[in-house]
Write a protein that holds these residues in place. Structure first.
Motif, PDB file in Angstrom:
ATOM      1  N   PRO A 284       0.798  -1.232   0.000  1.00  0.00           N
ATOM      2  CA  PRO A 284       0.000   0.000   0.000  1.00  0.00           C
ATOM      3  C   PRO A 284       0.828   1.279   0.000  1.00  0.00           C
ATOM      4  CG  PRO A 284      -0.020  -0.972   2.194  1.00  0.00           C
ATOM      5  CD  PRO A 284       0.678  -1.961   1.293  1.00  0.00           C
ATOM      6  N   GLY A 285       2.136   1.171   0.346  1.00  0.00           N
ATOM      7  CA  GLY A 285       2.967   2.365   0.442  1.00  0.00           C
ATOM      8  C   GLY A 285       4.338   2.176  -0.169  1.00  0.00           C
ATOM      9  N   VAL A 286       4.995   3.314  -0.434  1.00  0.00           N
ATOM     10  CA  VAL A 286       6.402   3.291  -0.863  1.00  0.00           C
ATOM     11  C   VAL A 286       7.100   4.492  -0.237  1.00  0.00           C
ATOM     12  CG1 VAL A 286       5.929   4.531  -3.043  1.00  0.00           C
ATOM     13  CG2 VAL A 286       8.022   3.152  -2.790  1.00  0.00           C
ATOM     14  N   GLN A 287       8.205   4.220   0.441  1.00  0.00           N
ATOM     15  CA  GLN A 287       8.993   5.275   1.063  1.00  0.00           C
ATOM     16  C   GLN A 287      10.078   5.716   0.092  1.00  0.00           C
ATOM     17  OE1 GLN A 287       8.323   6.263   4.290  1.00  0.00           O
ATOM     18  NE2 GLN A 287      10.077   7.542   4.841  1.00  0.00           N
ATOM     19  N   LEU A 288      10.016   6.986  -0.322  1.00  0.00           N
ATOM     20  CA  LEU A 288      11.108   7.572  -1.090  1.00  0.00           C
ATOM     21  C   LEU A 288      12.078   8.210  -0.111  1.00  0.00           C
ATOM     22  CD1 LEU A 288      12.568   8.694  -3.629  1.00  0.00           C
ATOM     23  CD2 LEU A 288      11.012  10.672  -3.494  1.00  0.00           C
ATOM     24  N   TYR A 289      13.307   7.710  -0.120  1.00  0.00           N
ATOM     25  CA  TYR A 289      14.361   8.274   0.722  1.00  0.00           C
ATOM     26  C   TYR A 289      15.524   8.625  -0.185  1.00  0.00           C
ATOM     27  CZ  TYR A 289      18.279   8.493   3.984  1.00  0.00           C
ATOM     28  OH  TYR A 289      19.398   8.898   4.666  1.00  0.00           O
ATOM     29  N   CYS A 290      15.990   9.845  -0.107  1.00  0.00           N
ATOM     30  CA  CYS A 290      16.992  10.345  -1.042  1.00  0.00           C
ATOM     31  C   CYS A 290      18.398  10.417  -0.450  1.00  0.00           C
ATOM     32  CB  CYS A 290      16.557  11.701  -1.585  1.00  0.00           C
ATOM     33  SG  CYS A 290      15.141  11.571  -2.688  1.00  0.00           S
ATOM     34  N   GLY A 291      18.699   9.509   0.475  1.00  0.00           N
ATOM     35  CA  GLY A 291      20.059   9.462   1.023  1.00  0.00           C
ATOM     36  C   GLY A 291      20.457  10.737   1.728  1.00  0.00           C
ATOM     37  N   ASN A 292      19.491  11.369   2.390  1.00  0.00           N
ATOM     38  CA  ASN A 292      19.738  12.671   3.023  1.00  0.00           C
ATOM     39  C   ASN A 292      20.745  12.596   4.165  1.00  0.00           C
ATOM     40  OD1 ASN A 292      17.609  13.643   1.367  1.00  0.00           O
ATOM     41  ND2 ASN A 292      16.127  12.917   2.858  1.00  0.00           N
ATOM     42  N   PHE A 293      20.942  11.398   4.727  1.00  0.00           N
ATOM     43  CA  PHE A 293      21.830  11.268   5.886  1.00  0.00           C
ATOM     44  C   PHE A 293      23.096  10.461   5.575  1.00  0.00           C
ATOM     45  CE2 PHE A 293      17.516  11.965   7.512  1.00  0.00           C
ATOM     46  CZ  PHE A 293      17.734  13.173   8.171  1.00  0.00           C
ATOM     47  N   LEU A 294      23.323  10.154   4.294  1.00  0.00           N
ATOM     48  CA  LEU A 294      24.637   9.629   3.920  1.00  0.00           C
ATOM     49  C   LEU A 294      25.660  10.736   4.189  1.00  0.00           C
ATOM     50  CD1 LEU A 294      23.768   7.890   0.516  1.00  0.00           C
ATOM     51  CD2 LEU A 294      24.214   6.764   2.707  1.00  0.00           C
ATOM     52  N   ASP A 295      26.798  10.368   4.751  1.00  0.00           N
ATOM     53  CA  ASP A 295      27.696  11.401   5.290  1.00  0.00           C
ATOM     54  C   ASP A 295      29.143  11.308   4.808  1.00  0.00           C
ATOM     55  OD1 ASP A 295      28.442   9.113   6.573  1.00  0.00           O
ATOM     56  OD2 ASP A 295      27.842   9.750   8.581  1.00  0.00           O
ATOM     57  N   GLY A 296      29.382  10.516   3.761  1.00  0.00           N
ATOM     58  CA  GLY A 296      30.737  10.440   3.231  1.00  0.00           C
ATOM     59  C   GLY A 296      31.702   9.618   4.059  1.00  0.00           C
ATOM     60  N   LYS A 297      31.174   8.888   5.032  1.00  0.00           N
ATOM     61  CA  LYS A 297      32.030   8.110   5.930  1.00  0.00           C
ATOM     62  C   LYS A 297      32.732   6.956   5.202  1.00  0.00           C
ATOM     63  CE  LYS A 297      31.712   5.566  10.333  1.00  0.00           C
ATOM     64  NZ  LYS A 297      30.771   5.091  11.367  1.00  0.00           N
ATOM     65  N   TYR A 298      32.046   6.404   4.184  1.00  0.00           N
ATOM     66  CA  TYR A 298      32.587   5.229   3.499  1.00  0.00           C
ATOM     67  C   TYR A 298      32.901   5.541   2.046  1.00  0.00           C
ATOM     68  CZ  TYR A 298      30.744   2.743   7.556  1.00  0.00           C
ATOM     69  OH  TYR A 298      30.478   2.325   8.839  1.00  0.00           O
ATOM     70  N   GLU A 299      33.882   4.809   1.503  1.00  0.00           N
ATOM     71  CA  GLU A 299      34.245   5.002   0.114  1.00  0.00           C
ATOM     72  C   GLU A 299      33.286   4.211  -0.772  1.00  0.00           C
ATOM     73  OE1 GLU A 299      38.207   3.201  -1.778  1.00  0.00           O
ATOM     74  OE2 GLU A 299      38.216   2.903   0.385  1.00  0.00           O
ATOM     75  N   THR A 300      33.071   4.699  -1.994  1.00  0.00           N
ATOM     76  CA  THR A 300      32.154   4.027  -2.903  1.00  0.00           C
ATOM     77  C   THR A 300      32.896   3.011  -3.760  1.00  0.00           C
ATOM     78  OG1 THR A 300      32.317   5.310  -4.950  1.00  0.00           O
ATOM     79  CG2 THR A 300      31.054   6.303  -3.154  1.00  0.00           C
ATOM     80  N   LYS A 301      32.138   2.204  -4.468  1.00  0.00           N
ATOM     81  CA  LYS A 301      32.708   1.181  -5.348  1.00  0.00           C
ATOM     82  C   LYS A 301      33.303   1.787  -6.618  1.00  0.00           C
ATOM     83  CE  LYS A 301      28.723  -1.021  -5.032  1.00  0.00           C
ATOM     84  NZ  LYS A 301      27.630  -1.991  -5.307  1.00  0.00           N
ATOM     85  N   THR A 302      33.010   3.071  -6.881  1.00  0.00           N
ATOM     86  CA  THR A 302      33.563   3.733  -8.067  1.00  0.00           C
ATOM     87  C   THR A 302      34.542   4.837  -7.689  1.00  0.00           C
ATOM     88  OG1 THR A 302      31.622   5.204  -8.140  1.00  0.00           O
ATOM     89  CG2 THR A 302      31.553   3.232  -9.511  1.00  0.00           C
ATOM     90  N   GLY A 303      35.049   4.784  -6.436  1.00  0.00           N
ATOM     91  CA  GLY A 303      35.928   5.845  -5.958  1.00  0.00           C
ATOM     92  C   GLY A 303      35.120   6.960  -5.329  1.00  0.00           C
ATOM     93  N   GLY A 304      35.778   7.856  -4.582  1.00  0.00           N
ATOM     94  CA  GLY A 304      35.053   8.901  -3.879  1.00  0.00           C
ATOM     95  C   GLY A 304      34.330   8.330  -2.670  1.00  0.00           C
ATOM     96  N   ARG A 305      33.361   9.112  -2.134  1.00  0.00           N
ATOM     97  CA  ARG A 305      32.675   8.728  -0.902  1.00  0.00           C
ATOM     98  C   ARG A 305      31.169   8.644  -1.115  1.00  0.00           C
ATOM     99  NH1 ARG A 305      37.000   7.238   1.910  1.00  0.00           N
ATOM    100  NH2 ARG A 305      35.866   7.400   3.874  1.00  0.00           N
ATOM    101  N   ASN A 306      30.509   7.890  -0.224  1.00  0.00           N
ATOM    102  CA  ASN A 306      29.039   7.837  -0.229  1.00  0.00           C
ATOM    103  C   ASN A 306      28.509   9.105   0.451  1.00  0.00           C
ATOM    104  OD1 ASN A 306      28.410   5.324  -1.481  1.00  0.00           O
ATOM    105  ND2 ASN A 306      29.123   4.262   0.340  1.00  0.00           N
TER     106      ASN A 306
END
Length: 350
Positions: A284-306
């Protein structure tokens, strides 16, 4: 099994060996899943040149998943996806208390919810399906009843990921399961998802208070920044002066998709690569979350940070705080009944 490969992914701090299953369809699309949290660590999708590239955020090191995955990155979330006010709910006059891991509320089953459990994992013979099973003990994280859960991930030959959920209980309890992958259709995990185009087939969304608990109202999206009935860039209205956007630090709300049963509820499009993702669900529902609290703490799989807003979630589910709001669709499960749900993420080129 020709389409499914099994390998060792890593070892938890407790010494448990975690397995990774890799499924490949006839087009070369791949899905990678580990049995820690049922986490999707990688999912590829085609671009306009027919190139398949990973489109889900994930950590680069196994230990980053095993030491408190605070973002629920790629995981199965439960017993109750989303928030429960004050970490409390009642069944038949008895109040149950849960961890308030998103103070002052309970979020996604708690810090030791399904996203941090070791699941039984196996390949379903003669298929492109992975079966994950977990038994949640009575009063685990405060929830009543022994809950037996099965989740199937199927990679189809038309480039879709089908997710099927089932659960049974031996005592009345509440259930609301979802999948918490963060998508970035660019395939570059440093690129913001504000440049993705989104269409949501929903006339209503659910406003919240400042702790992200629903007020109980279903509000028409007309004239609000929550109107995605006509496709628009996610970033178009995300920073405007709106109380609801301030509460969520951007979009972190539940929409009420039109219709019932398994139906198409959303489309996401990335113009540069021409990747399209369609979302179908019976929820009945879908939560759209846009990564508002990702904070760059971890590196991404393509380089750079999340960093903030480098991934978006479309978490198909029941409404937040449903156990405490009687006019919301029920999340009760009783002995003898079966919880069942299905969601499909279908990829194509537009």
């Amino acid at each position: 099994m020709k389409n499914i490969e099994v390998s060792e992914y890593g070892v938890t701090p407790e010494g448990i060996v975690v397995k990774k299953f890799t499924v490949t369809n006839k087009n070369g699309m791949q899905l990678e899943v580990i049995n820690y949290g049922g986490i999707i660590t990688s999912l590829t999708a085609p671009d306009r040149n027919g190139q398949y590239k990973d489109v889900v955020l994930g950590f680069t090191k196994p230990e980053d998943y095993f030491t408190g995955n605070s973002y629920f990155l790629g995981a199965i979330v439960g017993r109750f996806a989303n928030r429960i006010a004050g970490g409390k709910f009642s069944i038949e006059g008895k109040t149950y208390e849960l961890e308030t891991n998103n103070s002052p509320n309970h979020l996604h089953g708690g810090n030791e919810g399904f996203s941090n459990k070791i699941w039984e994992i196996e390949a379903v013979p003669n298929s492109q399906t992975i079966k994950l099973s977990y038994t949640s003990k009575d009063r685990e994280e405060g929830y009543p009843g022994e809950l037996k859960v099965t989740v199937l991930y199927t990679l189809t030959d038309d480039d879709a990921l089908e997710i099927s959920y089932e659960a049974t209980t031996d005592k009345p309890t509440i259930v609301n399961l979802s999948q918490h992958s963060y998508f970035n259709l660019s395939g570059d995990f440093t690129e913001l998802i504000t440049g993705h185009e989104l269409q949501l087939y929903a006339d209503y969304f659910i406003p919240t208070d400042n702790t992200m608990i629903p007020t109980g109202e279903l509000k028409n999206v007309e004239g609000t920044p929550f109107d995605f009935r006509i496709p628009k860039l996610i970033g178009k209205d995300i920073e405007i002066d709106d109380e609801q956007l301030k509460f969520g630090s951007g979009y972190d709300h539940c929409w009420v998709p039109n219709g019932k049963g398994l139906r198409s509820i959303a489309e996401v499009y990335h113009a540069e690569t021409e990747r399209m993702m369609e979302v179908l669900t019976d929820q009945p529902g879908v939560q759209l979350y846009c990564g508002n609290f990702l904070d760059g703490k971890y590196e991404t799989k393509t380089g750079g940070r999340n960093e903030r807003r480098t991934g978006l979630c479309l978490e198909t589910q029941h409404f937040p705080d449903a156990p405490n709001q009687s006019h919301f669709p029920s999340v009760m499960l009783i002995p003898g009944e079966k919880y069942q749900s299905k969601t499909i993420y279908k990829f194509s080129v537009k």
